[in-house]
Design a protein around this motif. Structure first.
Motif, mmCIF file in Angstrom:
data_model
loop_
_atom_site.group_PDB
_atom_site.id
_atom_site.type_symbol
_atom_site.label_atom_id
_atom_site.label_comp_id
_atom_site.label_asym_id
_atom_site.label_seq_id
_atom_site.Cartn_x
_atom_site.Cartn_y
_atom_site.Cartn_z
ATOM 1 N N ASP A 232 -17.051 -20.987 28.980
ATOM 2 C CA ASP A 232 -18.369 -21.545 28.640
ATOM 3 C C ASP A 232 -19.353 -20.422 28.334
ATOM 4 O O ASP A 232 -20.144 -20.496 27.385
ATOM 5 N N LEU A 233 -19.300 -19.366 29.156
ATOM 6 C CA LEU A 233 -20.196 -18.228 28.954
ATOM 7 C C LEU A 233 -19.884 -17.497 27.656
ATOM 8 O O LEU A 233 -20.805 -17.088 26.929
ATOM 9 N N VAL A 234 -18.596 -17.295 27.380
ATOM 10 C CA VAL A 234 -18.228 -16.600 26.141
ATOM 11 C C VAL A 234 -18.825 -17.327 24.942
ATOM 12 O O VAL A 234 -19.366 -16.704 24.018
ATOM 13 N N GLU A 235 -18.750 -18.643 24.950
ATOM 14 C CA GLU A 235 -19.333 -19.411 23.844
ATOM 15 C C GLU A 235 -20.836 -19.160 23.731
ATOM 16 O O GLU A 235 -21.365 -18.953 22.630
ATOM 17 N N SER A 236 -21.516 -19.148 24.882
ATOM 18 C CA SER A 236 -22.972 -18.931 24.860
ATOM 19 C C SER A 236 -23.316 -17.520 24.408
ATOM 20 O O SER A 236 -24.261 -17.312 23.628
ATOM 21 N N ILE A 237 -22.568 -16.540 24.885
ATOM 22 C CA ILE A 237 -22.840 -15.141 24.542
ATOM 23 C C ILE A 237 -22.609 -14.909 23.052
ATOM 24 O O ILE A 237 -23.418 -14.250 22.378
ATOM 25 N N GLU A 238 -21.539 -15.467 22.511
ATOM 26 C CA GLU A 238 -21.260 -15.249 21.090
ATOM 27 C C GLU A 238 -22.232 -16.035 20.209
ATOM 28 O O GLU A 238 -22.570 -15.589 19.093
ATOM 29 N N MET A 239 -22.724 -17.165 20.689
ATOM 30 C CA MET A 239 -23.764 -17.880 19.942
ATOM 31 C C MET A 239 -25.046 -17.065 19.873
ATOM 32 O O MET A 239 -25.840 -17.217 18.935
ATOM 33 N N ALA A 240 -25.227 -16.154 20.867
ATOM 34 C CA ALA A 240 -26.396 -15.271 20.861
ATOM 35 C C ALA A 240 -26.169 -14.032 19.992
ATOM 36 O O ALA A 240 -27.013 -13.132 19.954
ATOM 37 N N GLY A 241 -25.013 -13.985 19.303
ATOM 38 C CA GLY A 241 -24.758 -12.887 18.369
ATOM 39 C C GLY A 241 -24.089 -11.679 18.998
ATOM 40 O O GLY A 241 -24.085 -10.596 18.396
ATOM 41 N N ILE A 242 -23.502 -11.823 20.196
ATOM 42 C CA ILE A 242 -22.843 -10.708 20.876
ATOM 43 C C ILE A 242 -21.353 -11.015 20.939
ATOM 44 O O ILE A 242 -20.914 -11.870 21.719
ATOM 45 N N PRO A 243 -20.530 -10.340 20.136
ATOM 46 C CA PRO A 243 -19.100 -10.647 20.127
ATOM 47 C C PRO A 243 -18.405 -10.167 21.400
ATOM 48 O O PRO A 243 -18.731 -9.107 21.937
ATOM 49 N N ILE A 244 -17.465 -10.966 21.871
ATOM 50 C CA ILE A 244 -16.657 -10.624 23.049
ATOM 51 C C ILE A 244 -15.226 -10.386 22.561
ATOM 52 O O ILE A 244 -14.545 -11.308 22.116
ATOM 53 N N HIS A 245 -14.788 -9.132 22.648
ATOM 54 C CA HIS A 245 -13.488 -8.760 22.094
ATOM 55 C C HIS A 245 -12.342 -8.976 23.081
ATOM 56 O O HIS A 245 -11.219 -9.264 22.662
ATOM 57 N N HIS A 246 -12.607 -8.817 24.366
ATOM 58 C CA HIS A 246 -11.529 -9.069 25.338
ATOM 59 C C HIS A 246 -12.056 -9.899 26.508
ATOM 60 O O HIS A 246 -13.240 -9.867 26.830
ATOM 61 N N ILE A 247 -11.134 -10.619 27.111
ATOM 62 C CA ILE A 247 -11.436 -11.446 28.272
ATOM 63 C C ILE A 247 -10.549 -10.967 29.411
ATOM 64 O O ILE A 247 -9.329 -10.933 29.299
ATOM 65 N N ASP A 248 -11.199 -10.574 30.516
ATOM 66 C CA ASP A 248 -10.500 -10.011 31.676
ATOM 67 C C ASP A 248 -10.592 -11.019 32.818
ATOM 68 O O ASP A 248 -11.686 -11.316 33.300
ATOM 69 N N PHE A 249 -9.455 -11.550 33.250
ATOM 70 C CA PHE A 249 -9.454 -12.559 34.304
ATOM 71 C C PHE A 249 -9.086 -12.000 35.668
ATOM 72 O O PHE A 249 -8.763 -12.750 36.591
ATOM 73 N N GLY A 250 -9.139 -10.694 35.827
ATOM 74 C CA GLY A 250 -8.943 -10.099 37.141
ATOM 75 C C GLY A 250 -7.536 -10.303 37.662
ATOM 76 O O GLY A 250 -6.570 -10.427 36.905
ATOM 77 N N GLY A 251 -7.414 -10.328 38.984
ATOM 78 C CA GLY A 251 -6.108 -10.493 39.614
ATOM 79 C C GLY A 251 -6.220 -11.461 40.767
ATOM 80 O O GLY A 251 -6.808 -12.525 40.656
ATOM 81 N N GLY A 252 -5.649 -11.078 41.921
ATOM 82 C CA GLY A 252 -5.835 -11.863 43.126
ATOM 83 C C GLY A 252 -4.711 -12.807 43.483
ATOM 84 O O GLY A 252 -4.779 -13.484 44.513
ATOM 85 N N LEU A 253 -3.656 -12.894 42.640
ATOM 86 C CA LEU A 253 -2.562 -13.807 42.949
ATOM 87 C C LEU A 253 -1.902 -13.406 44.266
ATOM 88 O O LEU A 253 -1.593 -12.236 44.488
#
Length: 430
Positions: A232-253
């Motif tokens: 949801d945030l990525v969509e909002s950030i890119e609508m503001a004109g800031i491209p997101i090239h990678h998505i990091d989902f961390g670890g924790g398994l």
């Protein structure tokens, strides 16, 4: 646990640890032989177990643009880092010291992600100098400092903002990191504002978004919930004109310590990637930062029984490993299986397994059924993560030795400390 009831090929959660002819083995080597040769306490790691755990992630990401960054705080021994570097992994670091360990082990700085809430200016400069992949920024104040450091150094810092999605990982509160009350990340509600500020600051280049909600997670739902909030945030950030090239989902398994049933890494990522595809983000670069799930069940700690001490309320099995070697039980009330290297054919008694440290909190296991005598050796299982990396010299106790097993070969990867090592940096008054 009665070893005679353990089914082949290995112990629960540790398929590379198994009884053969009445003796506990790691891969092709008898642990009793290693205890006699190298002494105790002794940490023993299986290379095959590490690579098998990594392979599950690699299967999960087959055909995707992905980088697996080992979260080295779980176990930062140089040879362990070397195993993952040679397997093509990057590294998730949380200090300048960890960065230097990566470099010493032959890791590629261009595959390093720098996380952590308290990066110093010196650590930032060092990371910029060696050319790390990305800073996971954890506060708006850090953005300002990193911008100033980068400008002064004449470099550009690639940044990803760690977002706190306020998702309950359903784990121990000390290792929960994605709730509003935790110190990590930027609040979900302020994330867009932080991204706008990052995009405006000199010396910074926004490249991604990061989320890590905790450790020893054994359910799928927290990951799925966090992913929805991040996307949801990525969509909002890119609508503001800031491209997101990678998505990091961390670890924790999580791993299997005591009948825990976390999803397999490949099965978990099949679900997560399906959600990404459904939402139109399947072609992005992905980064993940597993730690415990790669090394936790690859290690055991060998220890000798020093004394059996019966009491009115408790019987104590006193061993030569202690809370300074194995801090998880004292720190998190954590459970580790404890089994004999060579089981005795006699009735078991119930013991609290405790160490020599002068603290009542120095326990390794409560109410364990064991048939043991002084001089026997035990294995504390699932000790590959957050044991040696958190070990201390409390009570002026030298840290344990470490060995890495590779089939029928054993490599000493850390010599046992001596008491002289502990004094080396200290000075007497004149």
């Amino acid at each position: 646990m009665n070893p005679s009831q353990i089914s082949a090929p290995g112990l629960p959660g540790q398929p590379h640890v198994a009884y053969r002819n009445g003796s506990l083995h790691v891969e092709d080597l008898a642990l009793a032989d290693l205890a006699h040769e190298h002494g105790t306490p002794l940490f023993v790691y299986s290379k095959a177990a590490m690579l098998s755990a990594l392979a599950a992630y690699q299967r999960g990401f087959a055909g995707r643009k992905a980088l697996i960054c080992y979260a080295m705080k779980a176990n930062s021994s140089l040879a362990v880092l070397q195993v993952f570097a040679r397997a093509g992994c990057g590294f998730d670091i949380v200090s300048g010291g960890e960065l230097d360990r990566v470099l010493a082990a032959g890791g590629d700085p261009a595959k390093v992600i720098f996380s952590g809430v308290g990066k110093t200016c010196a650590e930032m400069r060092r990371a910029l100098d060696v050319g790390i992949a990305c800073f996971n920024v954890e506060s708006e104040a850090e953005l300002e400092v990193l911008s100033a450091v980068a400008v002064q150094a004449g470099k550009t810092a690639r940044v990803s903002i760690r977002v706190n999605p306020n998702v309950d990982p359903k784990t121990h509160p000390y290792i929960s990191t994605g709730l509003k009350g935790n110190k990590f990340g930027v609040a979900h509600e302020r994330a867009l504002l932080a991204y706008r500020r990052a995009a405006s600051l000199p010396g910074l280049e926004v490249v991604g978004i990061d989320c890590h909600i905790g450790s020893q997670i054994t359910q799928e739902s927290p990951y799925l919930d966090a992913m929805d909030r991040v996307l949801d945030l990525v969509e909002s950030i890119e609508m503001a004109g800031i491209p997101i090239h990678h998505i990091d989902f961390g670890g924790g398994l999580g791993i299997d310590y005591n009948g825990d049933t976390p999803p397999q890494a490949d099965a978990l990522w099949k679900q997560l990637l399906a959600k990404l595809d459904t939402r139109g983000f399947g072609d992005r670069q992905f980064m993940i930062e597993p730690g415990r799930s790669l090394v936790g069940n690859a290690g055991v700690c060998l220890t000798e029984v020093l004394y059996l001490k019966p009491g009115e309320q408790k019987n104590f099995c006193i061993i030569d490993a202690a809370m300074n070697d194995l801090p998880r039980p004292a720190m998190y009330q954590a459970f580790h299986q404890i089994v004999p290297l060579s089981p005795r054919n006699e009735d078991a008694s119930v013991y609290d397994v405790v160490g020599p440290v002068c603290e009542s909190g120095d326990w390794i296991g409560h109410d364990r059924q064991l048939a043991v005598q002084a001089g026997d050796h035990l294995a504390v299982l699932s000790a590959g993560a957050y044991c040696m990396s958190m070990a201390s010299n409390y009570n002026t106790r030298a840290r344990a030795a470490e060995v890495l097993v590779d089939g029928d070969k054993v490599h000493v990867i850390r010599a046992r400390e001596t008491i002289a090592d502990l004094f080396r940096q200290e000075k007497l008054l004149p």
